[in-house]
Design a protein around this motif. Structure first.
Motif, PDB file in Angstrom:
ATOM      1  N   ARG A  24       6.614  14.332  21.063  1.00 31.99           N
ATOM      2  CA  ARG A  24       5.191  14.034  20.882  1.00 31.99           C
ATOM      3  C   ARG A  24       5.005  12.986  19.793  1.00 31.99           C
ATOM      4  N   MET A  25       4.018  12.127  19.997  1.00 30.57           N
ATOM      5  CA  MET A  25       3.645  11.133  18.995  1.00 30.57           C
ATOM      6  C   MET A  25       2.125  11.059  18.930  1.00 30.57           C
ATOM      7  N   LYS A  26       1.579  11.242  17.744  1.00 29.76           N
ATOM      8  CA  LYS A  26       0.130  11.181  17.562  1.00 29.76           C
ATOM      9  C   LYS A  26      -0.205  10.132  16.507  1.00 29.76           C
ATOM     10  N   ILE A  27      -1.200   9.317  16.801  1.00 34.53           N
ATOM     11  CA  ILE A  27      -1.654   8.298  15.857  1.00 34.53           C
ATOM     12  C   ILE A  27      -3.171   8.381  15.741  1.00 34.53           C
ATOM     13  N   ASN A  28      -3.664   8.493  14.525  1.00 37.19           N
ATOM     14  CA  ASN A  28      -5.105   8.507  14.276  1.00 37.19           C
ATOM     15  C   ASN A  28      -5.432   7.450  13.229  1.00 37.19           C
ATOM     16  N   ILE A  29      -6.341   6.549  13.582  1.00 37.69           N
ATOM     17  CA  ILE A  29      -6.759   5.484  12.677  1.00 37.69           C
ATOM     18  C   ILE A  29      -8.284   5.414  12.675  1.00 37.69           C
ATOM     19  N   GLU A  30      -8.856   5.352  11.483  1.00 39.85           N
ATOM     20  CA  GLU A  30     -10.313   5.246  11.347  1.00 39.85           C
ATOM     21  C   GLU A  30     -10.622   4.330  10.167  1.00 39.85           C
ATOM     22  N   GLY A  31     -11.511   3.374  10.366  1.00 39.98           N
ATOM     23  CA  GLY A  31     -11.824   2.467   9.269  1.00 39.98           C
ATOM     24  C   GLY A  31     -12.934   1.503   9.585  1.00 39.98           C
ATOM     25  N   GLU A  86       0.821  -1.212   0.000  1.00 36.29           N
ATOM     26  CA  GLU A  86       0.000   0.000   0.000  1.00 36.29           C
ATOM     27  C   GLU A  86       0.858   1.267   0.000  1.00 36.29           C
ATOM     28  N   SER A  87       2.154   1.138  -0.240  1.00 36.80           N
ATOM     29  CA  SER A  87       3.057   2.282  -0.131  1.00 36.80           C
ATOM     30  C   SER A  87       2.674   3.432  -1.058  1.00 36.80           C
ATOM     31  N   ASP A  88       2.106   3.102  -2.225  1.00 35.43           N
ATOM     32  CA  ASP A  88       1.736   4.148  -3.166  1.00 35.43           C
ATOM     33  C   ASP A  88       0.530   4.954  -2.696  1.00 35.43           C
ATOM     34  N   LYS A  89      -0.081   4.532  -1.584  1.00 35.07           N
ATOM     35  CA  LYS A  89      -1.229   5.248  -1.022  1.00 35.07           C
ATOM     36  C   LYS A  89      -0.834   6.045   0.217  1.00 35.07           C
ATOM     37  N   LEU A  90       0.480   6.154   0.449  1.00 37.89           N
ATOM     38  CA  LEU A  90       0.986   6.847   1.629  1.00 37.89           C
ATOM     39  C   LEU A  90       1.946   7.963   1.230  1.00 37.89           C
ATOM     40  N   ASP A  91       1.934   9.022   1.994  1.00 41.36           N
ATOM     41  CA  ASP A  91       2.898  10.111   1.837  1.00 41.36           C
ATOM     42  C   ASP A  91       3.673  10.263   3.133  1.00 41.36           C
ATOM     43  N   THR A 104      -5.299   7.909   0.193  1.00 41.81           N
ATOM     44  CA  THR A 104      -6.552   7.275  -0.190  1.00 41.81           C
ATOM     45  C   THR A 104      -6.777   6.076   0.719  1.00 41.81           C
ATOM     46  N   GLU A 105      -7.900   5.425   0.588  1.00 39.67           N
ATOM     47  CA  GLU A 105      -8.243   4.327   1.500  1.00 39.67           C
ATOM     48  C   GLU A 105      -7.245   3.177   1.405  1.00 39.67           C
ATOM     49  N   LEU A 106      -6.901   2.626   2.566  1.00 41.63           N
ATOM     50  CA  LEU A 106      -5.958   1.518   2.642  1.00 41.63           C
ATOM     51  C   LEU A 106      -6.690   0.219   2.923  1.00 41.63           C
ATOM     52  N   SER A 107      -6.115  -0.888   2.416  1.00 40.15           N
ATOM     53  CA  SER A 107      -6.670  -2.221   2.679  1.00 40.15           C
ATOM     54  C   SER A 107      -5.547  -3.136   3.146  1.00 40.15           C
ATOM     55  N   PRO A 108      -5.152  -3.048   4.420  1.00 38.94           N
ATOM     56  CA  PRO A 108      -4.028  -3.839   4.918  1.00 38.94           C
ATOM     57  C   PRO A 108      -4.315  -5.323   5.026  1.00 38.94           C
ATOM     58  N   ALA A 109      -5.583  -5.717   5.069  1.00 38.68           N
ATOM     59  CA  ALA A 109      -5.953  -7.128   5.190  1.00 38.68           C
ATOM     60  C   ALA A 109      -7.352  -7.330   4.617  1.00 38.68           C
ATOM     61  N   PHE A 110      -7.695  -8.583   4.365  1.00 44.11           N
ATOM     62  CA  PHE A 110      -9.011  -8.895   3.827  1.00 44.11           C
ATOM     63  C   PHE A 110     -10.104  -8.397   4.768  1.00 44.11           C
ATOM     64  N   SER A 111     -11.072  -7.729   4.237  1.00 41.78           N
ATOM     65  CA  SER A 111     -12.238  -7.186   4.946  1.00 41.78           C
ATOM     66  C   SER A 111     -11.886  -6.050   5.904  1.00 41.78           C
ATOM     67  N   VAL A 112     -10.666  -5.509   5.803  1.00 41.83           N
ATOM     68  CA  VAL A 112     -10.275  -4.371   6.631  1.00 41.83           C
ATOM     69  C   VAL A 112      -9.941  -3.189   5.721  1.00 41.83           C
ATOM     70  N   SER A 113     -10.518  -2.048   6.011  1.00 37.46           N
ATOM     71  CA  SER A 113     -10.222  -0.840   5.238  1.00 37.46           C
ATOM     72  C   SER A 113      -9.963   0.314   6.198  1.00 37.46           C
ATOM     73  N   LEU A 114      -9.003   1.137   5.844  1.00 37.27           N
ATOM     74  CA  LEU A 114      -8.644   2.286   6.664  1.00 37.27           C
ATOM     75  C   LEU A 114      -8.912   3.569   5.893  1.00 37.27           C
ATOM     76  N   LYS A 115      -9.852   4.336   6.388  1.00 37.45           N
ATOM     77  CA  LYS A 115     -10.161   5.632   5.774  1.00 37.45           C
ATOM     78  C   LYS A 115      -9.121   6.669   6.160  1.00 37.45           C
ATOM     79  N   THR A 116      -8.664   6.584   7.403  1.00 35.82           N
ATOM     80  CA  THR A 116      -7.667   7.525   7.932  1.00 35.82           C
ATOM     81  C   THR A 116      -6.535   6.761   8.590  1.00 35.82           C
ATOM     82  N   PHE A 117      -5.312   7.109   8.241  1.00 37.91           N
ATOM     83  CA  PHE A 117      -4.132   6.522   8.874  1.00 37.91           C
ATOM     84  C   PHE A 117      -3.070   7.612   8.931  1.00 37.91           C
ATOM     85  N   ASN A 118      -2.888   8.201  10.106  1.00 39.66           N
ATOM     86  CA  ASN A 118      -1.930   9.279  10.285  1.00 39.66           C
ATOM     87  C   ASN A 118      -0.993   8.974  11.448  1.00 39.66           C
TER      88      ASN A 118
END
Length: 237
Positions: free
Chosen positions: A206-213, A150-155, A176-190
């Motif tokens: 500081r370290m901040k992680i936001n994941i939504e999917g 999924e590297s091409d979907k990350l900056d 854009t949306e990520l699909s790291p595994a079957f039936s899993v999608s990530l709308k937000t990954f920061n």
């Protein structure tokens, strides 16, 4: 006619001088790409747990934890849970914290690359974008375990102090949306990291992680973690 030739010669010499001056300035400017590679490697070698006292404040959607690191203790006992939501931890909560710490240390021992910034950067793509406001901005393609396809979907980007050359910010975000595994999608990954200079080293502040999917196509999830590091003090030798 002679005057015209002299005017042309003066103009040509002026242009030549400007070109040479510009070339000298550009050739003497820092190689921020090489500097970034070098400083990322140095940051990977910095063991804050072993060499520094510091406080960690962890803010999640459910609770706020404050822990302290004491490098003078054995590795398994260095981190102490001080409070949970402003209150002293209960014996049950302390046990939960100790189990989590044991798992963190085991995972870290099995895969040290998880905590290395250079492992998250495809150095062949590391590029200087601009130098402005005392900072050098560089971009790169991230490389993350489980998201290799999924590297091409990350900056990725990092900001370096243009004077000290210490890295001040490091961030990853999906485009854009990520699909790291079957039936899993990530709308937000920061992922975002900031650093502060302490005794000539760039230490994480500081370290901040936001994941939504979604998982299982239906179940939505959202996780946000904000971790702050403060009160750094080097262990006396």
């Amino acid at each position: 006619m002679i005057r015209n030739h002299r005017s042309f010669l003066y103009f040509a010499l002026t242009v030549f001088t400007l070109l040479v001056s510009s070339h000298v300035q550009s050739s003497s400017s820092p190689d921020y790409v090489d500097l970034a590679k070098s400083h990322l490697a140095e940051m990977d070698e910095t063991d804050t747990g072993e060499n520094w006292f510091y406080t960690i404040t962890i803010q999640t959607d459910e609770e706020t934890l404050i822990t302290k690191n004491d490098p003078s203790k054995e590795e398994s006992a260095r981190r102490e849970l001080i409070s949970v939501n402003g209150e002293p931890p209960t014996p049950k909560r302390l046990k939960k914290f100790e189990k989590r710490e044991a798992k963190r240390l085991k995972d870290s021992e099995n895969d040290k690359s998880q905590s290395q910034f250079s492992e998250m950067v495809d150095f062949s793509t590391l590029t200087l974008v601009e130098v402005t406001n005392g900072q050098a901005l560089l971009s790169f393609v991230p490389v993350l375990d489980g998201l290799e396809e999924e590297s091409d979907k990350l900056d990725g980007s990092l900001r370096m102090n243009a004077e000290t050359h210490l890295i001040e910010e490091f961030s990853l975000a999906n485009t854009t949306e990520l699909s790291p595994a079957f039936s899993v999608s990530l709308k937000t990954f920061n992922m975002y990291f900031s650093f502060l200079p302490v005794d000539g080293e760039a230490l994480v502040s500081r370290m901040k992680i936001n994941i939504e999917g979604k998982a299982g196509f239906l179940k939505k999830f959202s996780e946000s973690t904000d971790i702050r590091f403060s009160d750094y003090r080097r262990l006396a030798e």
